[in-house]
Design a protein around this motif. Structure first.
Motif, PDB file in Angstrom:
ATOM      1  N   LYS A   1       0.821  -1.154   0.053  1.00  0.00           N
ATOM      2  CA  LYS A   1      -0.016  -0.052  -0.081  1.00  0.00           C
ATOM      3  C   LYS A   1       0.996   1.190   0.058  1.00  0.00           C
ATOM      4  CE  LYS A   1      -3.826  -2.191   2.428  1.00  0.00           C
ATOM      5  NZ  LYS A   1      -4.388  -2.441   3.730  1.00  0.00           N
ATOM      6  N   ARG A   2       1.681   1.032   0.774  1.00  0.00           N
ATOM      7  CA  ARG A   2       2.883   2.360   0.742  1.00  0.00           C
ATOM      8  C   ARG A   2       3.636   2.393  -0.542  1.00  0.00           C
ATOM      9  NH1 ARG A   2       7.027   2.518   4.012  1.00  0.00           N
ATOM     10  NH2 ARG A   2       7.370   0.409   4.281  1.00  0.00           N
TER      11      ARG A   2
ATOM     12  N   SER B   1       1.566   4.322  -3.121  1.00  0.00           N
ATOM     13  CA  SER B   1       0.517   5.421  -2.700  1.00  0.00           C
ATOM     14  C   SER B   1       1.246   6.881  -3.107  1.00  0.00           C
ATOM     15  CB  SER B   1       0.299   5.370  -1.075  1.00  0.00           C
ATOM     16  OG  SER B   1       1.906   5.687  -0.545  1.00  0.00           O
TER      17      SER B   1
END
Length: 470
Positions: A161-162, A165
């Protein structure tokens, strides 16, 4: 977006190369390992459709690099955007769809891959050791194995997710596509992932240790595989960032030295089966000349001494070279640098190299070729005397020496003459005619105590921008 229509090969194909610039992918050993696991898991999930895509002439590849994540697509142009859509969807689904079974299988595979590095060739260990001494974003295999051991499925899910992002996308599209099709392919990637703009201060920076002029450095370690009877020596004469004229001199010098080095060190002296020379680039723009010898009959200290003796002889060979011989070598290098691309993939790779390193010199090889044609023998001799000669003012030598078990009795030889680490940056240290040597015990500590080459100036790409017609 960098767009180049194919007007040479006239094939119904396109190459798409994208780099997702993000420090998240490589800013620590843990990040390096997690990004590699993420890439392997992505490849596993994409296998559902990439096999069928390959049957239709479409191919894709993913890799984690020190500046982020690279995505490469190639194949018939009319379906590449469809493949990109599937890949983007799969990238977004990794955090929710990766199972514990898939994670464990990939983790076991990567664990074996890291462990098998012990059994790689000694010359690979020498290259690894040299990079560890001078490149800031080079993590040791021990650190990566430690990070991998503690990695969990939850770590990968949070990391995925990071990772997506916040990044900056740099995309090259080269082939048989229109401007609209190129923009659509780029939008499929960027709009599909919706990244935030990264902070300018967090942009990945590949820093390189600046070795001291007129100083030799030696890094020695035992061969990782005790059963391998080969020792290896890798020497890099670090020169630093170069403008095109000096880059041309380096290209010519490598061409001049390559064949004599092989003939004398391998064929005549029979030092080892592998004798290799190359132009070495550390980071994005720090140049050097590399020599590598792998041998089961001679220890690395002897190999280093024979290399120095060869370079002394080579200086005389260059000095007595006839104008006709020198001109022939110059013409050979110019021909290599200016020869036509054999296929569209080769042309794309040249464009991508200067996009990825952010130099954006798209005619780099042709420009270097033009500079090579201007080089005289006196200029080549001055270049040799500046960087390679024994007492050259800008000589920065790093010798990485890998000792096989039968040569271990010499691994400590000469270490008593080591310059203390606290004096490594002292202006007077090592200025005794080049006889003293800095022995590197811990590459990480060594990097921390040494200055770094400045980063290249940023190129204003807005000056190159053109408005693509709708």
């Amino acid at each position: 977006l960098w767009y180049k229509p194919d007007n040479v090969f006239e094939m119904p194909k396109v190459n798409v190369m994208a780099l997702l610039w993000t420090p998240t992918a490589y800013d620590s050993p843990e990040a390096c390992v997690l990004s590699y696991l993420w890439v392997q898991i992505l490849q596993e999930h994409c296998n559902e459709f990439t096999y069928l895509a390959s049957m239709a002439g479409l191919h894709c590849d993913f890799s984690n690099v020190r500046t982020g994540i690279e995505v490469h697509l190639s194949g018939y142009n009319h379906k590449v955007n469809v493949l990109m859509e599937r890949i983007v969807k799969t990238m977004k689904d990794v955090p929710t769809k990766v199972t514990s079974d898939v994670f464990q299988r990939i983790k076991d595979k990567v664990t074996k891959e890291y462990q098998n590095f012990t059994f790689a060739h000694p010359y690979q260990h020498a290259i690894y050791g040299g990079d560890l001494c001078v490149e800031s974003l080079k993590w040791s295999m021990e650190d990566k194995i430690g990070a991998l051991t503690n990695a969990t499925l939850e770590d990968v899910q949070h990391f995925a997710k990071r990772l997506l992002s916040r990044f900056k996308a740099e995309i090259l599209i080269h082939g048989n596509v229109s401007t609209d099709e190129a923009k659509n392919i780029a939008r499929t990637l960027t709009d599909g992932l919706h990244p935030c703009t990264p902070f300018p201060s967090s942009h990945p920076k590949l820093r390189v240790t600046q070795l001291k002029s007129s100083q030799d450095y030696v890094y020695r370690f035992p061969e990782f595989n005790e059963g391998n009877t080969n020792s290896c020596m890798k020497v890099v004469y670090q020169m630093g960032p170069m403008e095109l004229p000096e880059n041309a001199c380096l290209s010519l010098m490598h061409h001049l030295v390559k064949e004599p080095a092989f003939n004398e060190l391998r064929t005549e002296e029979q030092l080892g089966y592998i004798v290799h020379t190359a132009v070495k680039t550390s980071g994005e723009n720090v140049k050097g000349l590399l020599f590598l010898i792998q041998s089961d009959g001679f220890d690395p200290i002897h190999l280093d001494q024979r290399l120095e003796a060869f370079l002394e002889r080579f200086r005389s060979t260059l000095y007595y070279m006839t104008p006709e011989q020198f001109e022939s070598n110059v013409n050979a290098v110019v021909k290599i640098l200016t020869e036509k691309n054999k296929n569209m993939g080769e042309e794309s790779s040249k464009y991508w190299q200067v996009v990825a390193n952010q130099s954006y010199i798209f005619r780099k090889f042709a420009l270097i070729g033009e500079e090579v044609s201007k080089i005289t023998k006196d200029m080549a001799l001055r270049f040799f005397d500046k960087y390679l000669a024994k007492n050259a003012p800008k000589r920065r030598k790093l010798s990485v020496q890998v000792f096989a078990s039968q040569h271990m009795e010499r691994i400590g030889e000469g270490v008593n003459s080591v310059i203390p680490e606290s004096e490594m940056n002292n202006e007077d240290a090592g200025n005794d005619g080049g006889d003293s040597v800095v022995f590197i015990d811990n590459p990480v500590e060594f990097k921390h105590q040494m200055p770094l080459f400045p980063l290249p100036k940023s190129v204003d790409v807005n000056e190159m921008a053109v408005e693509l017609p709708n």
